[in-house]
Design an enzyme around this catalytic site. Structure first.
Site, PDB file in Angstrom:
ATOM      1  N   ASP A  67       0.836  -1.394  -0.082  1.00 40.16           N
ATOM      2  CA  ASP A  67       0.136  -0.002  -0.037  1.00 40.16           C
ATOM      3  C   ASP A  67       0.970   1.180   0.071  1.00 40.16           C
ATOM      4  O   ASP A  67       1.113   1.818   0.980  1.00 40.16           O
ATOM      5  CB  ASP A  67      -0.940  -0.150   1.157  1.00 40.16           C
ATOM      6  CG  ASP A  67      -2.144   1.088   1.133  1.00 40.16           C
ATOM      7  OD1 ASP A  67      -2.035   1.817  -0.036  1.00 40.16           O
ATOM      8  OD2 ASP A  67      -2.996   1.207   2.089  1.00 40.16           O
ATOM      9  N   SER A  78      -4.614   8.147   6.447  1.00 41.74           N
ATOM     10  CA  SER A  78      -4.031   7.357   5.487  1.00 41.74           C
ATOM     11  C   SER A  78      -2.752   8.145   4.681  1.00 41.74           C
ATOM     12  O   SER A  78      -3.128   9.297   4.064  1.00 41.74           O
ATOM     13  CB  SER A  78      -4.967   6.443   4.594  1.00 41.74           C
ATOM     14  OG  SER A  78      -5.398   5.543   5.191  1.00 41.74           O
ATOM     15  N   GLY A  79      -1.854   7.325   4.351  1.00 43.06           N
ATOM     16  CA  GLY A  79      -0.977   7.967   3.446  1.00 43.06           C
ATOM     17  C   GLY A  79       0.324   8.605   4.164  1.00 43.06           C
ATOM     18  O   GLY A  79       1.347   8.864   3.769  1.00 43.06           O
TER      19      GLY A  79
END
Ligand code: ARG
Length: 487
Positions: free
Chosen positions: A340, A436-437
């Site tokens: 991811d 996220s990220g």
């Protein structure tokens, strides 16, 4: 960041799906585009063709304009000829440009040039131990930095191994070359240093008398370094936080961050609202999660990047940075969240200052303590199902060993080698939707390193459901190769 005390509801939370987000397939209908233009079914202008039968139009109803007067058949012929010649010339020019482009550089679309005219390989073929270029150029200049001291190592295809380079006769030009071979722009180069030798059985040495030839051709095998030191290389001045994250604003349970504390943190807006976090690694590159840019989110046009700003409110009055290219990990798996990670290339480079700067990418051979203290930051929700936060929040979370994170009470084998867990089994502190990220960072040898990118979790801050992050050490090779292929 989530700091929820209540018993958590159990939801699977593999990706950010904000409630108020218009489904991406409707995006084009969501915005007020001008009505589409369709050509009229009846041509508006019909050329008048003078024929024998045509009745001459009386001068009173149709006065002859001066332009009609000069439009004699001869002039029309000349104009036609000029037009014809122009088209031919234009065509020849376009063909010339295309021939030149393909002859000199056919490495379009994220490929790396072999060095032999017109031959290129994919980033995954570079330094994979197999000769793909005609003269093996793809295996000739394989360099990496090893461990927290960033020891420069060069891959020797003959000996099938990575070797450190003696510091003897090393200079900054060599350093710049090695860094460029990892994908760093020359102007970023920071420094080279000699580091005391620690038990390597073999080294590479520079042949001083080799003259002005390629760095890698100057290297030869040696059992020792006269200077007793090897090259340590820093390609970019990274991992520096101007504000010391000290006891006063150290975050237990999470709290608002201050400006300059996390200079690598960026907010990524999709269609003008915050969706994900990201980390600056060079003036042009941002690391984020692949699930943030999946499917209809992969269009770089709709993303905006905000760096060096603390609150979401302020962002609307600042100029955003635009994205030129999004590269998702080719082996990203939407269901398992394997690999991811994604890269975003900015349209124009960022200017680093007190509030914006890069974080260091971890090197292979970097050992983290089993429960190494790390920090997570982001504008994510403060409880599961909550809204994006206005302020940038930060919390400290220890790493959790894979065996623990995968046990039957926790994630039961869902944590793959490309993932790393961080947080508390008792819950209460965690990342959440919108984080996220964004970065999971730690301090080592006085610098800040990117340990992971926020990826998934079950609910937020729930008991036995810690945060799962992309394991950055597994991705650095891929990142460097793609930076190099897309300079
Ligand atoms: N997938 C979430 C996002 O897109 C991040 C979830 C992190 N969850 C967690 N429990 N740590 O923002």
């Amino acid at each position: 960041m989530a700091f929820d005390q209540r018993p958590p509801p159990y939801y699977e939370n593999y990706a950010y799906q904000p409630e108020n987000m218009v489904p991406p397939s409707h995006i084009s209908g969501y915005y007020n585009h001008p009505p589409p233009y369709y050509p009229p079914s009846v041509p508006r202008y019909v050329q008048r063709v003078p024929t024998e039968q045509s009745t001459p139009v009386p001068a009173i109803t149709q006065p002859v304009s001066s332009s009609t007067k000069i439009c004699t058949p001869r002039i029309r012929k000349t104009l036609c000829l000029i037009l014809f010649i122009t088209i031919i010339l234009l065509g020849a020019a376009i063909a010339g440009v295309l021939i030149w482009f393909y002859a000199t550089d056919s490495c379009s679309g994220s490929k790396i040039h072999c060095g032999t005219a017109g031959v290129c390989v994919t980033p995954s073929q570079w330094c994979d131990g197999v000769n793909d270029c005609p003269n093996g150029e793809d295996e000739n200049r394989c360099v990496r930095l090893y461990g927290p001291q960033r020891i420069l190592q060069v891959y020797s295809s003959e000996n099938k191994g990575w070797y450190p380079v003696c510091h003897d006769d090393w200079n900054d030009d060599h350093g710049i070359t090695a860094c460029a071979d990892m994908g760093y722009k020359k102007n970023l180069y920071y420094k080279s240093q000699g580091i005391r030798v620690t038990g390597s059985p073999s080294f590479l040495r520079l042949n001083k008398s080799a003259g002005n030839i390629d760095l890698y051709k100057k290297l030869y095998n040696s059992y020792w370094c006269p200077s007793r030191s090897v090259v340590s290389l820093q390609c970019i001045n990274c991992g520096v936080s101007r504000k010391r994250v000290n006891a006063r604003n150290r975050i237990v349970g999470g709290s608002a961050a201050t400006l300059g504390e996390w200079p690598w943190q960026v907010s990524l807006h999709f269609h003008n609202s915050h969706l994900c976090g990201g980390s600056i690694i060079t003036p042009e590159w941002i690391v984020t999660a692949a699930h943030c840019v999946d499917g209809s989110y992969s269009d770089s046009y709709h993303w905006k990047v905000y760096a060096g700003i603390l609150t979401q409110k302020e962002m609307f009055s600042f100029k955003a940075l635009r994205i030129a290219k999004i590269i998702s990990h080719p082996n990203y798996d939407t269901t398992t969240k394997n690999n991811d990670v994604a890269l975003m290339k900015l349209q124009s480079p960022l200017h680093f200052n007190e509030w914006t700067g890069p974080v260091c990418l971890p090197n292979p051979g970097m050992m983290f303590e089993p429960e190494q203290k790390c920090w997570i930051t982001g504008w994510g929700a403060q409880r599961f199902g909550g809204n994006t936060s206005n302020n940038l929040n930060a919390a400290d979370v220890p790493l959790i060993e894979p065996s623990t994170c995968n046990n039957m009470y926790v994630y039961q084998g869902k944590v793959l080698p490309t993932m790393i867990c961080a947080g508390y089994l008792k819950g209460k502190v965690d990342s959440c939707q919108g984080d996220s990220g964004g970065p999971l960072v730690t301090v080592k040898n006085t610098l800040w390193w990117l340990v992971g990118d926020t990826s998934w979790g079950s609910g937020c801050a729930a008991q036995n459901r810690p945060g799962v992050y992309g394991n950055m050490t597994q991705f650095t090779d891929w990142i460097y190769r793609n930076m190099q292929a897309n300079q």
